[in-house]
Design an enzyme around this catalytic site. Structure first.
Site, PDB file in Angstrom:
ATOM      1  N   TYR A 192       0.749  -1.178   0.060  1.00  0.00           N
ATOM      2  CA  TYR A 192       0.067  -0.065   0.000  1.00  0.00           C
ATOM      3  C   TYR A 192       1.032   1.180  -0.118  1.00  0.00           C
ATOM      4  O   TYR A 192       1.878   1.420  -0.923  1.00  0.00           O
ATOM      5  CB  TYR A 192      -0.897   0.051   1.217  1.00  0.00           C
ATOM      6  CG  TYR A 192      -2.079   0.899   1.173  1.00  0.00           C
ATOM      7  CD1 TYR A 192      -2.974   0.759   0.132  1.00  0.00           C
ATOM      8  CD2 TYR A 192      -2.365   1.628   2.061  1.00  0.00           C
ATOM      9  CE1 TYR A 192      -4.136   1.796  -0.291  1.00  0.00           C
ATOM     10  CE2 TYR A 192      -3.473   2.739   2.020  1.00  0.00           C
ATOM     11  CZ  TYR A 192      -3.941   2.755   0.887  1.00  0.00           C
ATOM     12  OH  TYR A 192      -5.436   3.492   0.668  1.00  0.00           O
ATOM     13  N   LYS A 217     -20.722 -19.959  -9.025  1.00  0.00           N
ATOM     14  CA  LYS A 217     -20.153 -19.997 -10.409  1.00  0.00           C
ATOM     15  C   LYS A 217     -18.581 -19.576  -9.864  1.00  0.00           C
ATOM     16  O   LYS A 217     -17.725 -20.149 -10.575  1.00  0.00           O
ATOM     17  CB  LYS A 217     -20.715 -18.620 -11.107  1.00  0.00           C
ATOM     18  CG  LYS A 217     -20.554 -18.959 -12.607  1.00  0.00           C
ATOM     19  CD  LYS A 217     -20.992 -20.166 -13.187  1.00  0.00           C
ATOM     20  CE  LYS A 217     -21.068 -20.305 -14.710  1.00  0.00           C
ATOM     21  NZ  LYS A 217     -21.455 -19.354 -15.492  1.00  0.00           N
TER      22      LYS A 217
END
Length: 745
Positions: free
Chosen positions: A37, A92
């Site tokens: 970060y 899925k």
């Protein structure tokens, strides 16, 4: 508990749902976090700002698919809305990850306007490498997919339309071959005129079906040109004459059901042409039951359904994970018709190949062989990944949709590596074997697994198998399995064996073996195969599939013996974990080795590691760390390590005695034991005796989740390896590859 209760319990277990996000880079230190970060993350941001394509290099975009739905047409549930469809979309994502190692964000959009849906999805293009549209009702799904394909520069794929088309298309390609029909002459009838049916009809035309021979029916009967309720998607399949489904099926070659259950009866099946092809894919109840259709007539009915409890399940999981895998890796701008056809053809071709033992075991050992009961591969067949994804990537490049040019041979190897470290490691050896295939004798050549392995070895160019066994039985097995190859066969019951008998007698006559006994021993393929190798009529040999290890090992030790520079043989297993490989010795041969034997076993294991391009770091294991316990048992590995370090021919780091966790945990080696000669965790683990070695490797395999390759017999004068009883075909192929590399050296 019923299925509903089981499912609710499954989904509600902590943490709720089926997916989570995990990190792929270290986050253990302040420096790690500053790279992940602020402030370090600014560097890739600037790079992407300068060149947007760098997003594929510095972010997860290239392996990230958005599964996006409005929940308006969820299979079996209908229009349940966006929120209620989330468990399906998460599911899925599970399938994408499980079958093709693709990451997914599922996005459920609470929008009932197609244009608004398009705008929302199009705005997410910077996030995803591809878009899988799911469970969107017709006709909106056609407009949505079409507009997004035009606007977005990444693959957009509505699986409900194209998935069934591609998978059933593969089934059709194989069915017409079995039924001895031609695609261009087929009379095809569709029950159903929704998204899946119209997309499937269009796809069949792409495969070679004549569009004039397609008849489409809905609940009102045959779609005809005089009807006013047709859309621009169904109008191309309208006939000049009307009628009902029974009229359409009379004389038809193919029935494709994408409608509702129970609408077809036996009389309608009997009215079809010879050897009819019936794809009854309504779920959970097919348009006609499997048994009813098969029993309706005496000729061959080639039947497929959408159910897993019958042969030939048309399951979309055979398509979308692997199609996206190939499209993402080629960095395709779209999934075009050429890529879909390539996927279908790859599936069809795979169904004609010999089926791995692991697949048949996963399906309760049901026989799986190309024919009316097996025209589509099974979803758990791991080969689908590298067959279909490679075909899709190739089609993307050939059609101009790809932005990456892939070396397809290397790409296939990368795909195999996704299936496990063992495939990656074995590919090193198998590629080496292919450069100069050698003659490998198989002592149990008339066993079905050996025949299947021999076919694969020939087909892939790994070895030149010599099958020792009953010639008639071998040919019968090959014929029954449809294996089209001509292996060399040595039949111990019919062939002239005098030279081998004489040689065995010469080798063993001072061990009490008469010529008559040598003649009897030559009927045993294990003895015959070893003598063939000893005389140079074969370069290597495999045995042991149907024998206990000790009984199979005895003839090689008697006839071949150890190498000139070796006093002892050793059994070595390679164990592969997700990110680590270790070689374990001795696991099969020496029961209670001395320090000298342990030292030699270590050298043998190190040489095996180098066959796999692994630089060895050896640890001699004990329950003691560097003298913490002093007794005859701990002194043995300690002395072996001392002798190895003093040997100028030993060119790899070795240390011991040490406990197993000390050997494999870097913090322990570099902490309390920073004086160790090992500068990194050991990858060659030498056990103090056979009992410990056998127990250790099996615990690592079963509880540690490792895949085991071996046992590889090291230290022999010529390449001979002993299989484990009951090994699978892939194990035989792998060990044969190792034997070929041994013979090359």
């Amino acid at each position: 508990m019923g299925l509903d209760e089981d499912s609710l319990d499954y989904h509600s277990q902590d943490p709720p749902g089926k997916i989570e996000i995990s990190t792929t880079k270290p986050t253990n230190t302040q420096r790690d976090l500053s790279l992940a970060y602020s402030p370090g993350v600014a560097a890739p941001c600037r790079a992407i700002d300068d060149n947007p394509a760098d997003a594929y290099q510095y972010t997860a975009k290239g392996n990230l698919v958005g599964v996006i739905s409005d929940g308006s047409a969820v299979l079996g549930l209908g229009d349940i809305g966006a929120q209620a469809s989330k468990p399906v979309m998460e599911g899925k994502g599970v399938l994408f990850k499980r079958f093709a190692d693709i990451d997914v964000f599922d996005v459920e959009l609470d929008l009932d306007n197609a244009d608004a849906f398009v705008e929302a999805v199009a705005a997410m293009e910077p996030t995803f490498g591809g878009i899988n549209l799911e469970d969107i009702k017709a006709p909106e799904c056609f407009r949505i997919e079409g507009k997004l394909r035009d606007r977005m520069d990444i693959p957009v794929f509505h699986d409900d339309q194209h998935g069934t088309a591609i998978i059933s298309g593969a089934a059709l390609l194989n069915a017409v071959e079995i039924a001895e029909k031609d695609l261009e002459d087929l009379d095809v009838v569709f029950a159903g005129a929704g998204a899946a049916a119209t997309a499937t009809a269009r796809f069949y035309v792409s495969l070679g079906v004549d569009s004039d021979n397609v008849t489409m029916c809905d609940e009102h009967g045959i779609l005809s040109t005089d009807r006013t309720d047709l859309t621009r998607y169904t109008l191309p399949f309208a006939n000049t004459e009307g009628g009902d489904l029974a009229d359409a099926m009379d004389g038809a070659d193919v029935f494709v059901g994408l409608s509702v259950g129970g609408i077809v009866d036996e009389d309608m099946v009997r009215s079809m042409a010879d050897n009819p092809i019936i794809f009854a894919m309504a779920n959970p109840e097919p348009e006609i039951g499997y048994e009813r259709a098969k029993n309706a007539r005496d000729d061959t009915v080639i039947m497929a359904t959408g159910r897993s409890d019958y042969p030939n399940q048309v399951n979309n999981v055979l398509g979308f994970p692997f199609i996206f895998r190939g499209a993402l890796d080629a960095r395709a701008t779209e999934i075009n018709e050429e890529m879909k056809v390539a996927a279908s053809e790859a599936l069809a071709n795979l169904a004609r190949e010999d089926v791995p033992d692991a697949v048949t075991k996963a399906y309760d050992d049901e026989p799986l062989q190309f024919g009316p009961e097996y025209i589509i591969p099974k979803p758990l067949d791991s080969r689908v990944l590298f067959e279909v994804a490679t075909a899709v990537a190739r089609a993307a490049m050939e059609s101009g949709a790809a932005r990456n040019e892939l070396d397809l041979d290397r790409y296939r190897e990368r795909l195999e590596a996704r299936l496990g470290k063992s495939r990656e490691m074995m590919r090193v050896v198998l590629n080496q074997a292919k450069r100069e295939p050698k003659r490998v004798a198989f002592a149990e050549g008339d066993d079905e697994k050996i025949v299947r392995a021999a076919y694969q070895l020939v087909d892939e160019g790994i070895a030149k198998p010599v099958l020792v066994g009953d010639r008639k039985q071998i040919w019968a097995i090959a014929d029954r399995l449809g294996l089209d190859f001509e292996p060399e066969i040595v039949d111990p019951t019919r062939d002239h064996l005098d030279p081998y008998i004489d040689r065995l007698h010469e080798l063993r006559r001072r061990k009490g073996v008469t010529r008559e006994e040598a003649e009897d021993l030559m009927r045993d393929g294990n003895y015959l195969g070893n003598v063939m190798v000893e005389m140079g009529d074969a370069d290597a040999m495999l045995t042991g599939l149907t024998h206990h290890y000790g009984a199979a090992l005895r003839p090689p030790l008697q006839i071949i013996g150890t190498a000139d520079d070796a006093d002892y043989a050793a059994g070595v297993y390679m164990l592969t974990f997700k990110n680590r490989v270790v070689f374990c010795a001795d696991t099969t041969v020496n029961q209670d080795p001395s320090a000298d034997v342990l030292a030699e076993v270590t050298q043998h294991a190190a040489s095996v590691a180098r066959k796999f391009n692994v630089e060895p770091r050896a640890a001699l294991l004990s329950y003691s760390d560097f003298g913490s316990v002093d007794n005859p048992g701990t002194r043995k590995p300690r002395r072996a390590a001392e002798r190895l370090r003093a040997n100028p021919d030993v060119d790899f780091p070795v240390d011991g005695e040490m406990q197993a966790d000390t050997a494999v945990v870097e913090e322990m080696l570099t902490g309390d034991y920073d004086f160790s000669d090992l500068d990194a965790p050991a990858n060659v683990l030498v056990f103090p005796n056979l009992e410990a070695g056998n127990i250790g490797y099996k615990l690592l395999q079963r509880l540690g989740g490792a895949e085991a390759i071996g046992p590889m017999l090291a230290g022999m004068d010529k390449p001979v390896h002993v299989l484990q009883r009951g090994d699978e075909v892939k194990d035989i192929v792998n060990l044969a590859g190792v034997a070929v590399v041994d013979a090359q050296e």
